[in-house]
Design an enzyme around this catalytic site. Sequence first.
Site, PDB file in Angstrom:
ATOM      1  N   ARG A  85       6.646  -5.131   9.060  1.00  0.00           N
ATOM      2  CA  ARG A  85       6.654  -4.113  10.123  1.00  0.00           C
ATOM      3  C   ARG A  85       6.427  -4.739  11.490  1.00  0.00           C
ATOM      4  NH1 ARG A  85       2.015  -0.869   7.141  1.00  0.00           N
ATOM      5  NH2 ARG A  85       2.954  -1.977   5.400  1.00  0.00           N
ATOM      6  N   LYS A 127      -1.076 -13.784  -0.927  1.00  0.00           N
ATOM      7  CA  LYS A 127      -0.702 -13.034  -2.126  1.00  0.00           C
ATOM      8  C   LYS A 127      -1.196 -13.755  -3.375  1.00  0.00           C
ATOM      9  CE  LYS A 127       3.663 -10.983  -0.538  1.00  0.00           C
ATOM     10  NZ  LYS A 127       3.271  -9.579  -0.683  1.00  0.00           N
TER      11      LYS A 127
HETATM   12  N1  BES Z   1       7.352  -8.218   1.224  1.00  0.00           N
HETATM   13  C1  BES Z   1       6.234  -7.422   0.879  1.00  0.00           C
HETATM   14  C2  BES Z   1       6.609  -6.181   0.086  1.00  0.00           C
HETATM   15  C3  BES Z   1       7.159  -6.419  -1.287  1.00  0.00           C
HETATM   16  C4  BES Z   1       6.315  -6.468  -2.368  1.00  0.00           C
HETATM   17  C5  BES Z   1       8.525  -6.550  -1.490  1.00  0.00           C
HETATM   18  C6  BES Z   1       6.840  -6.673  -3.631  1.00  0.00           C
HETATM   19  C7  BES Z   1       9.046  -6.750  -2.748  1.00  0.00           C
HETATM   20  C8  BES Z   1       8.198  -6.808  -3.816  1.00  0.00           C
HETATM   21  C9  BES Z   1       5.512  -6.957   2.140  1.00  0.00           C
HETATM   22  O1  BES Z   1       5.526  -7.859   3.193  1.00  0.00           O
HETATM   23  C10 BES Z   1       4.087  -6.779   1.779  1.00  0.00           C
HETATM   24  O2  BES Z   1       3.452  -7.724   1.428  1.00  0.00           O
HETATM   25  N2  BES Z   1       3.604  -5.543   1.876  1.00  0.00           N
HETATM   26  C11 BES Z   1       2.257  -5.245   1.566  1.00  0.00           C
HETATM   27  C12 BES Z   1       1.727  -4.304   2.611  1.00  0.00           C
HETATM   28  C13 BES Z   1       0.257  -4.016   2.491  1.00  0.00           C
HETATM   29  C14 BES Z   1      -0.538  -5.240   2.837  1.00  0.00           C
HETATM   30  C15 BES Z   1      -0.074  -2.872   3.425  1.00  0.00           C
HETATM   31  C16 BES Z   1       2.212  -4.597   0.192  1.00  0.00           C
HETATM   32  O3  BES Z   1       3.066  -3.746  -0.082  1.00  0.00           O
HETATM   33  O4  BES Z   1       1.353  -4.962  -0.592  1.00  0.00           O
HETATM   34 MN    MN Z   2       3.996  -9.284   3.076  1.00  0.00          MN
END
Ligand code: BES
Ligand code: MN
Length: 504
Positions: A354, A280
């Site tokens: 997931r 990230k």
């Molecule tokens: N934990 C994150 C989602 C999230 C983002 C929660 C911001 C709270 C605040 C999750 O694991 C994630 O990173 N999701 C990705 C999925 C994508 C790679 C398909 C996302 O939403 O960017």
């Molecule tokens: Mn994630």
Amino acid sequence: MNIEVKRGEIDAVAAEVLVLGGHEDDTQVGKLAEPLDRSLGGQLQELRESGEFQGKRQQTVLLHTHGAVPPKRILLVGLGKRRENTLDHVRQAMGTAAKRVRQTGAGSFIAPLIGPDGTRATPADIAQAMVEGALLGTYRFTKYQTDLADEPKTLEAITLITQTGKHLKEARLGARRGEASAEATAFVRDLCNHPSNVMTPSRVVEEAKKVAQERGVKLTVFDRKKQKKLGMGGLLGVARGSQEPPKFIILEYSEGRKNEKPVVLVGKTVTFDSGGISLKPAENMEQMKADMTGGAEVLATVRAAARLRLRVNLVGILPATENMPSGCAIKPGDVLTMLSGKTVEVQNTDAEGRLILADGLTYASRLNPACIIDVATLTGACMVALGQFAIGMMGNDTELKGQLKKAGEQAGERVWEMPLWDEYFEQLKSDVADMRNIGGRGGGMITAAVFLSKFVGDCPWVHLDIASTDWGTTERPYIGKGPTGIGTRLLLQFLINRTDRRRK
Ligand code: BES
Ligand code: MN
Ligand code: ZN
């Protein structure tokens, strides 16, 4: 905190502060406060007439009574327009009031039950909302602050007053529920406020052990060896990049009828989500210590259900791990074989929630459940779609969805439904495995849910995406900055409704 409900007259009970709600469209001091106002020489009426207190939401006016009546101070708090009033406005008013009381240095207050006129709220609902608002409004997390010199005093007691004995029993039940649900939410906020170097999967197990000391709660923890034996490829895959061992935590609370199918709650418990190899960006990454909110909510809900002795068979499942990059971490393109036997091509290691939930859901579906509810900070797309005021809901069972919708409205933690149509599975097709873990550009919240749906069999199931609501960025009357715990009171209310229904 000592919470009581007593019968009495508001101008006759000694108190540090008496909190009185007032509506925006009222021009007169209400019936309830009339005798009080007479003793005060008409001060309350004067505040109305001069426009100093208009009853606007979150408006407060504090006055000292100089011995004219038993309460030392009176705090007026605005409830807004009478016909727009909801239970959540009561919660908010009490959050605001409790904070204001604390500023005065008083350690306690009393308040008559305030009614959201026009809604069908019972004295129990009102007492519950009042207690929730007051407790959550004064929540603080100071664990890591060493200089607490300027900290305000903590509230030690709240007494709710009813004039008639008629409502006493109901209001007491409501107050007890309110205390349990606020405590559960505060517990979630605590768990998620702790940094990830403290709140590791192993520490979550320690917290679960404490919960298991409640009456009727049994704890089972699968360590890595057992997870391997069972074939939990999703959880093991995500955990590979971390030094912290993954834990698969199962809590069982069985106070329902003997052969009653359990309600199974599954919570995403990623104690830190760096994204893994699909790292990230640095900005706001610290917020990913709260990527365990779903699991924390499940843990807190089980604890609250046990404290309230709800007549339900309940199972809580927390797949817990960190998501970290390292030489051992899963890489884009890797294929995992999940607990269900299905294979997943990991195209983005940041879509880790997931993967661990899939194993949690497969495990849940094998318990012959009445229903499964999973709760997860799953997608940024949820935040984009819904902002901070709605939880994303998707599921395969109309009745269950309806029950969650209702519980959400009662709790002031509302859900909003998104479609779960099979067409979306097109986006999850993989060239090398049964599916891939990302669904491309559009409908990110939906494709995540569709992915999960492949692991629940035909159990009635609802998925709650709380990525929208789990982190507060502004101060609200009873929700502060940082972890909010939103979703906890929704889950508990769902269980309360379910057991209330069965009792009737
Ligand atoms: N934990 C994150 C989602 C999230 C983002 C929660 C911001 C709270 C605040 C999750 O694991 C994630 O990173 N999701 C990705 C999925 C994508 C790679 C398909 C996302 O939403 O960017
Ligand atoms: Mn994630
Ligand atoms: Zn995550």
